[in-house]
Motif scaffolding. Structure first.
Motif, PDB file in Angstrom:
ATOM      1  N   ARG A   3      38.995  41.692  44.227  1.00 41.26           N
ATOM      2  CA  ARG A   3      39.578  40.389  43.868  1.00 41.26           C
ATOM      3  C   ARG A   3      40.934  40.603  43.221  1.00 41.26           C
ATOM      4  O   ARG A   3      41.160  41.590  42.543  1.00 41.26           O
ATOM      5  N   ARG A   4      41.795  39.621  43.428  1.00 40.41           N
ATOM      6  CA  ARG A   4      43.143  39.660  42.858  1.00 40.41           C
ATOM      7  C   ARG A   4      43.306  38.478  41.907  1.00 40.41           C
ATOM      8  O   ARG A   4      43.112  37.338  42.305  1.00 40.41           O
ATOM      9  N   TYR A   5      43.641  38.796  40.667  1.00 37.54           N
ATOM     10  CA  TYR A   5      43.777  37.781  39.627  1.00 37.54           C
ATOM     11  C   TYR A   5      45.215  37.722  39.123  1.00 37.54           C
ATOM     12  O   TYR A   5      45.826  38.752  38.866  1.00 37.54           O
ATOM     13  N   ALA A   6      45.706  36.512  38.951  1.00 40.89           N
ATOM     14  CA  ALA A   6      46.984  36.274  38.293  1.00 40.89           C
ATOM     15  C   ALA A   6      46.666  35.700  36.921  1.00 40.89           C
ATOM     16  O   ALA A   6      45.997  34.670  36.819  1.00 40.89           O
ATOM     17  N   GLU A  63      58.551  26.643  42.001  1.00 41.49           N
ATOM     18  CA  GLU A  63      58.587  27.556  43.152  1.00 41.49           C
ATOM     19  C   GLU A  63      58.279  28.995  42.737  1.00 41.49           C
ATOM     20  O   GLU A  63      57.578  29.708  43.441  1.00 41.49           O
ATOM     21  N   ALA A  64      58.804  29.413  41.595  1.00 44.96           N
ATOM     22  CA  ALA A  64      58.518  30.764  41.104  1.00 44.96           C
ATOM     23  C   ALA A  64      57.032  30.916  40.800  1.00 44.96           C
ATOM     24  O   ALA A  64      56.435  31.965  41.062  1.00 44.96           O
ATOM     25  N   THR A  65      56.427  29.865  40.280  1.00 47.18           N
ATOM     26  CA  THR A  65      54.998  29.898  39.968  1.00 47.18           C
ATOM     27  C   THR A  65      54.176  29.987  41.246  1.00 47.18           C
ATOM     28  O   THR A  65      53.214  30.760  41.324  1.00 47.18           O
ATOM     29  N   ALA A  68      54.405  33.487  42.492  1.00 47.51           N
ATOM     30  CA  ALA A  68      53.623  34.406  41.654  1.00 47.51           C
ATOM     31  C   ALA A  68      52.134  34.318  41.972  1.00 47.51           C
ATOM     32  O   ALA A  68      51.410  35.305  41.876  1.00 47.51           O
ATOM     33  N   MET A  69      51.667  33.137  42.360  1.00 48.62           N
ATOM     34  CA  MET A  69      50.245  32.945  42.669  1.00 48.62           C
ATOM     35  C   MET A  69      49.881  33.430  44.069  1.00 48.62           C
ATOM     36  O   MET A  69      48.712  33.717  44.341  1.00 48.62           O
ATOM     37  N   ALA A  70      50.860  33.531  44.932  1.00 48.48           N
ATOM     38  CA  ALA A  70      50.588  33.932  46.319  1.00 48.48           C
ATOM     39  C   ALA A  70      49.894  35.289  46.358  1.00 48.48           C
ATOM     40  O   ALA A  70      50.262  36.211  45.645  1.00 48.48           O
ATOM     41  N   GLY A  71      48.873  35.368  47.190  1.00 47.21           N
ATOM     42  CA  GLY A  71      48.152  36.620  47.357  1.00 47.21           C
ATOM     43  C   GLY A  71      47.050  36.872  46.348  1.00 47.21           C
ATOM     44  O   GLY A  71      46.361  37.872  46.426  1.00 47.21           O
TER      45      GLY A  71
END
Length: 101
Positions: A3-6, A63-65, A68-71
């Protein structure tokens, strides 16, 4: 499954969340995100692991957020309350969360 967490926020709450994710999920990928480079450096040192990635992002920049969440599979908000709704808005459309304007 990896899993990938931001984790948004490198303050005390964000550090605890990132540390817990790393400790409880050996394969988890954790990205710690904050506007403050200083907090990111301090958080990395406090966590004491090379596993979390750190990245500078401005939560007020929609847009930056999103980028950052992508992926990531999940995002955790550990930001001051005034910024928390800004974090939710870019990812989930208002029609799904009618209480968010």
């Amino acid at each position: 499954m990896t899993r990938r967490y931001a984790v948004f926020g490198a303050g005390m709450m964000g550090r605890v969340v990132a540390n817990d994710l790393i400790g409880s999920e050996p394969d988890a990928h954790v990205t710690l995100l904050d506007f403050s480079e200083e907090l990111l450096v301090e958080a990395s040192a406090a966590i004491g692991s090379d596993r979390p990635r750190v990245a500078r992002v401005d939560a007020t920049d929609r847009e930056a957020t999103k980028r950052a969440m992508a992926g990531h599979d999940a995002a955790v908000g550990a930001l001051p309350h005034a910024l928390s709704l800004l974090l939710v808005k870019p990812r989930w459309p208002p029609e799904r969360h009618s209480s968010i304007s």
